[in-house]
Design a protein around this motif. Sequence first.
Motif, PDB file in Angstrom:
ATOM      1  N   LEU A 121       0.862  -1.204   0.185  1.00  0.00           N
ATOM      2  CA  LEU A 121       0.075  -0.115  -0.149  1.00  0.00           C
ATOM      3  C   LEU A 121       1.027   1.271  -0.032  1.00  0.00           C
ATOM      4  CD1 LEU A 121      -2.823   1.238   0.177  1.00  0.00           C
ATOM      5  CD2 LEU A 121      -2.840   1.169   2.397  1.00  0.00           C
ATOM      6  N   THR A 122       2.101   1.341   0.804  1.00  0.00           N
ATOM      7  CA  THR A 122       2.754   2.462   0.731  1.00  0.00           C
ATOM      8  C   THR A 122       3.417   2.716  -0.639  1.00  0.00           C
ATOM      9  OG1 THR A 122       3.269   2.054   3.232  1.00  0.00           O
ATOM     10  CG2 THR A 122       4.599   3.505   2.139  1.00  0.00           C
TER      11      THR A 122
ATOM     12  N   ARG B 204       1.166   4.335  -2.782  1.00  0.00           N
ATOM     13  CA  ARG B 204       0.906   5.812  -2.463  1.00  0.00           C
ATOM     14  C   ARG B 204       1.961   6.506  -2.834  1.00  0.00           C
ATOM     15  NH1 ARG B 204      -2.010   4.679   3.270  1.00  0.00           N
ATOM     16  NH2 ARG B 204      -4.219   4.289   2.639  1.00  0.00           N
ATOM     17  N   LYS B 205       3.031   5.952  -2.621  1.00  0.00           N
ATOM     18  CA  LYS B 205       4.414   6.808  -3.437  1.00  0.00           C
ATOM     19  C   LYS B 205       4.662   6.704  -4.916  1.00  0.00           C
ATOM     20  CE  LYS B 205       6.587   6.563   1.037  1.00  0.00           C
ATOM     21  NZ  LYS B 205       7.519   7.737   1.280  1.00  0.00           N
ATOM     22  N   GLN B 206       3.469   6.297  -5.605  1.00  0.00           N
ATOM     23  CA  GLN B 206       3.481   6.234  -6.914  1.00  0.00           C
ATOM     24  C   GLN B 206       4.096   4.914  -7.723  1.00  0.00           C
ATOM     25  OE1 GLN B 206       1.376   8.603  -8.641  1.00  0.00           O
ATOM     26  NE2 GLN B 206       0.864   9.066  -6.438  1.00  0.00           N
TER      27      GLN B 206
END
Length: 173
Positions: free
Chosen positions: A89-90, A93-95
């Motif tokens: 998920l992270t 979120r960081k593209q």
Amino acid sequence: MKVVIIDDDKSSGKALADLLETKYDMEVLGCALCGLDGLAMVNRYQPDVLFLDIQLPDVNGLDFLDKLSGFVHRRCQVVMYTAYDEYILTAFRKQAFDVLLKPINPQELDTIVRRLEKEAEKEAGKELVAEKEAEKKAEDLPRIFKEAFHIAKTGRKRGCESGRGWREECTRC
């Protein structure tokens, strides 16, 4: 597609590199064992795709991802490559473009490579449209600007063999 792999596990990085070069039309330019060496490779080679491990000895791959944009001149798709699924998920979120879990599942790698190829085609189409728009705008410019545009695009000057210089109506050259 040009690829750089950053993975502190040398055997995993080599296995991925071998798969990408033998099964897919990808050129692995280098494999780095730490973030610092990986950053130097990315800066030097400007890859289309970066396979990035999360657990590196000198930096967390997710932190590396935050700093990456300052070292690439064009769009570089980042595939996070890790044995730890809690970071998925992270990463998104960081593209990150995608996440590939270790050990490599061949079907997952196929899916990721197909997505990368589609994205590359889409980007190539955008570049072609932009180039055509620039050429259209250049048609409205005086001849000297057209010549400068041609030199910038092709790296060579137009001219005819007679040495009389550039003329639009010259068809011998």
